[in-house]
Design a protein around this motif. Structure first.
Motif, mmCIF file in Angstrom:
data_model
loop_
_atom_site.group_PDB
_atom_site.id
_atom_site.type_symbol
_atom_site.label_atom_id
_atom_site.label_comp_id
_atom_site.label_asym_id
_atom_site.label_seq_id
_atom_site.Cartn_x
_atom_site.Cartn_y
_atom_site.Cartn_z
ATOM 1 N N ASP A 23 0.807 -1.222 0.000
ATOM 2 C CA ASP A 23 0.000 0.000 0.000
ATOM 3 C C ASP A 23 0.840 1.273 0.000
ATOM 4 O O ASP A 23 0.515 2.239 -0.686
ATOM 5 C CB ASP A 23 -0.939 0.013 1.218
ATOM 6 N N TRP A 24 1.919 1.282 0.777
ATOM 7 C CA TRP A 24 2.701 2.506 0.934
ATOM 8 C C TRP A 24 4.187 2.303 0.607
ATOM 9 O O TRP A 24 5.003 3.204 0.847
ATOM 10 C CB TRP A 24 2.566 3.035 2.369
ATOM 11 N N MET A 25 4.530 1.137 0.089
ATOM 12 C CA MET A 25 5.934 0.818 -0.162
ATOM 13 C C MET A 25 6.198 0.656 -1.652
ATOM 14 O O MET A 25 5.387 0.081 -2.378
ATOM 15 C CB MET A 25 6.322 -0.476 0.565
ATOM 16 N N ASP A 26 7.334 1.163 -2.117
ATOM 17 C CA ASP A 26 7.739 0.958 -3.507
ATOM 18 C C ASP A 26 8.167 -0.489 -3.710
ATOM 19 O O ASP A 26 8.593 -1.165 -2.759
ATOM 20 C CB ASP A 26 8.903 1.878 -3.869
ATOM 21 N N ASN A 27 8.060 -0.962 -4.929
ATOM 22 C CA ASN A 27 8.462 -2.334 -5.206
ATOM 23 C C ASN A 27 8.746 -2.507 -6.698
ATOM 24 O O ASN A 27 8.416 -1.648 -7.511
ATOM 25 C CB ASN A 27 7.383 -3.332 -4.754
ATOM 26 N N ALA A 28 9.346 -3.629 -7.017
ATOM 27 C CA ALA A 28 9.699 -3.935 -8.411
ATOM 28 C C ALA A 28 8.570 -4.714 -9.071
ATOM 29 O O ALA A 28 8.750 -5.834 -9.562
ATOM 30 C CB ALA A 28 11.005 -4.725 -8.454
ATOM 31 N N SER A 29 7.384 -4.125 -9.077
ATOM 32 C CA SER A 29 6.199 -4.827 -9.586
ATOM 33 C C SER A 29 6.319 -5.171 -11.060
ATOM 34 O O SER A 29 5.692 -6.127 -11.535
ATOM 35 C CB SER A 29 4.942 -3.981 -9.352
ATOM 36 N N ASP A 30 7.137 -4.425 -11.794
ATOM 37 C CA ASP A 30 7.286 -4.695 -13.218
ATOM 38 C C ASP A 30 8.038 -5.992 -13.486
ATOM 39 O O ASP A 30 8.035 -6.498 -14.608
ATOM 40 C CB ASP A 30 8.017 -3.532 -13.896
ATOM 41 N N GLN A 31 8.666 -6.552 -12.449
ATOM 42 C CA GLN A 31 9.412 -7.797 -12.602
ATOM 43 C C GLN A 31 8.636 -9.019 -12.101
ATOM 44 O O GLN A 31 9.160 -10.127 -12.121
ATOM 45 C CB GLN A 31 10.741 -7.702 -11.842
ATOM 46 N N VAL A 32 7.409 -8.805 -11.632
ATOM 47 C CA VAL A 32 6.664 -9.873 -10.969
ATOM 48 C C VAL A 32 5.360 -10.182 -11.690
ATOM 49 O O VAL A 32 4.612 -9.272 -12.075
ATOM 50 C CB VAL A 32 6.366 -9.492 -9.504
ATOM 51 N N VAL A 33 5.091 -11.465 -11.872
ATOM 52 C CA VAL A 33 3.801 -11.962 -12.356
ATOM 53 C C VAL A 33 3.159 -12.701 -11.185
ATOM 54 O O VAL A 33 3.767 -13.611 -10.614
ATOM 55 C CB VAL A 33 3.980 -12.929 -13.547
ATOM 56 N N ARG A 34 1.950 -12.302 -10.818
ATOM 57 C CA ARG A 34 1.352 -12.882 -9.623
ATOM 58 C C ARG A 34 0.155 -13.759 -9.979
ATOM 59 O O ARG A 34 -0.773 -13.324 -10.672
ATOM 60 C CB ARG A 34 0.953 -11.780 -8.645
ATOM 61 N N LEU A 35 0.178 -14.994 -9.476
ATOM 62 C CA LEU A 35 -0.908 -15.956 -9.700
ATOM 63 C C LEU A 35 -1.853 -15.984 -8.502
ATOM 64 O O LEU A 35 -1.574 -15.393 -7.458
ATOM 65 C CB LEU A 35 -0.320 -17.348 -9.927
ATOM 66 N N SER A 36 -2.949 -16.709 -8.639
ATOM 67 C CA SER A 36 -3.932 -16.830 -7.566
ATOM 68 C C SER A 36 -3.365 -17.575 -6.364
ATOM 69 O O SER A 36 -2.467 -18.416 -6.497
ATOM 70 C CB SER A 36 -5.170 -17.576 -8.064
#
Length: 470
Positions: free
Chosen positions: A178-191
């Motif tokens: 919610d309030w933290m930066d992250n390397a979301s562009d490098q992650v694929v998230r499954l169910s």
């Protein structure tokens, strides 16, 4: 004649002073902005076996085993002796250009327990740094092998993998981002592979098919040539002790092998006895990963240590590349720490000398006794494996929706349990149990009895406050 001083009053004064000092100077992990740097948490003064004593003198069952880690229990004299003896022999050596005997001996022991060809270990200081190391190794390996685009990491909703930048980016809990930066562009998230919350009308085998098919589609969508690794806790710990459907991990492992995707088993919680084995991947789930991350129980929390078990095949591929000058520029000041490795060796002795067998023998009783709590209206499900379990509370059993109180439900139960003699790990609307492996049947009975009382008191409290109909 001098008046006698009341020990209880002295202790209270000392505690007040300690509390004030903590509030003035100590920044706690995972704080909220409104109290950061000014928060005081309950003090623990001592530990012995499965018990801890708080600063008020109450003796409590350590339900979470610290943080899933005090596997051999508190106040283990054999481990305490090793801490002293190793510190007196060699307190530290630089891993950059020297090696200590404990680190070599431990590597040999770990390789003997690890599945398949995971015969090599890179030591870290804990679980987050272990996961970070595994991911950086994947990136390095693909760079050296001429595949710089093969870097995407597949993780799951509900998973937890650490607090460093890259490891935290994998976490599948919304509040973590919610309030933290992250390397979301490098992650694929499954169910999340949680059978309790599977789609309506879908049985568990169908849910397993759905999860595997979702991974297949993700590979097709992003391309196997761009996905570097899939990471999974065999049992999701901080996500609420999520035990996946039967066969799920084997099928995901097969997809990884077919698409040249590294399978990283995050065993920071499930290794070193928590499920009755040193490593659970092969012995419990019948999989042989490419890497296994570990920490916590490797020293039973007596010293910070973690690591990554790495496949011989991966190292051979690097040695056979055309870039012999390529450096894996990654390491930690406390990698291969001689005290940590010596403690881990003694910890392994204790596990092999009976604690692993004890865990396998007593785990069914632990799970069965906790399962009896499902007769309480507030409890939606009790689930677990080995000596880790979760009690999930719901507003009603038809919808299985969490209570609107959200994080307060677990905290309320924990507060009542602490007054009764039990520490609980509250996770939003859930309560997690992962006691020291030394726990006995009678102590399990005590734990479940106190937890039952704590849940009952919480139910009465919620009804009185008109927050739950019961």
């Amino acid at each position: 004649m001098a008046a006698k001083r009341d020990p209880a009053k002295i202790a209270a004064l000392e505690e007040d002073a300690l509390t004030a000092t903590a509030r003035a100077h100590l920044v706690q992990p995972w704080p909220v902005a409104g109290s950061i740097g000014a928060e005081v948490r309950g003090g623990i003064a001592a530990g012995d076996g499965i018990y801890v004593t708080d600063q008020e003198g109450r003796r409590l069952i350590d339900g979470p085993a610290g943080m899933w880690c005090t596997n051999v229990g508190h106040r283990s004299e054999p481990i305490a002796r090793v801490l002293y003896e190793q510190a007196m022999a060699l307190s530290y050596n630089s891993p950059w250009y020297t090696t200590s005997e404990p680190s070599v001996r431990l590597a040999e022991r770990l390789a003997a327990h690890a599945p398949g060809d995971l015969k090599h270990v890179f030591y870290t200081t804990g679980g987050s740094s272990a996961v970070e190391t595994a991911l950086r190794f994947m990136q390095f390996s693909n760079n050296v092998r001429g595949r710089p685009e093969k870097k995407l990491i597949v993780s799951r909703q509900g998973g937890y993998h650490g607090s460093t930048y890259l490891s935290a980016s994998l976490n599948g809990r919304p509040r973590d981002h919610d309030w933290m930066d992250n390397a979301s562009d490098q992650v694929v998230r499954l169910s999340c592979p949680n059978p309790f919350r599977r789609p309506t009308g879908m049985n568990v085998p169908q849910f397993c098919d759905f999860l595997v098919d979702e991974f297949k589609k993700a590979i097709e969508r992003h391309g196997a040539d761009r996905i570097g690794a899939f990471i999974a806790e065999p049992v999701m710990a901080s996500g609420g002790v999520i035990v996946p459907p039967d066969g799920y991990l084997k099928r995901m492992r097969k997809l990884c092998a077919e698409n040249d995707i590294l399978f990283i088993a995050d065993e920071v919680v499930t290794a070193f006895g928590r499920l009755g084995h040193v490593f659970a991947s092969k012995d419990v789930f019948d999989i042989e990963p490419d890497m296994i991350t570990f920490a916590k129980g490797v020293t039973s929390g007596y010293f910070p240590l973690g690591g990554v078990m790495i496949s011989s095949r991966l190292l051979e591929q690097l040695r056979a590349s055309n870039h012999s000058e390529a450096m894996f520029a990654h390491g930690l000041t406390y990698s291969s720490h001689p005290i940590g490795c010596a403690v881990a060796l003694k910890n392994l002795d204790l596990l092999e000398d009976g604690l692993l067998a004890h865990t396998r023998e007593i785990a069914p009783y632990f799970q069965a006794q906790l399962k009896t709590l499902e007769d309480l209206p507030l409890v939606g499900e009790v689930r677990g494996l080995g000596l880790m379990a979760c009690v999930e509370c719901v507003a009603d059993r038809e919808s299985n929706n969490p209570l609107a109180l959200d994080i307060e439900v677990g905290k309320r139960i924990d507060a009542h349990c602490q007054r009764l003699g039990l520490l609980v790990r509250p996770l939003i609307h859930m309560c997690v149990m992962s006691p020291p492996l030394t726990i006995t049947r009678s102590q399990i009975d005590d734990l479940v009895s106190i937890l039952r009382q704590g849940i009952r008191l919480t139910m009465d409290e919620l009804v009185r406050e008109r927050l739950w109909r019961g």
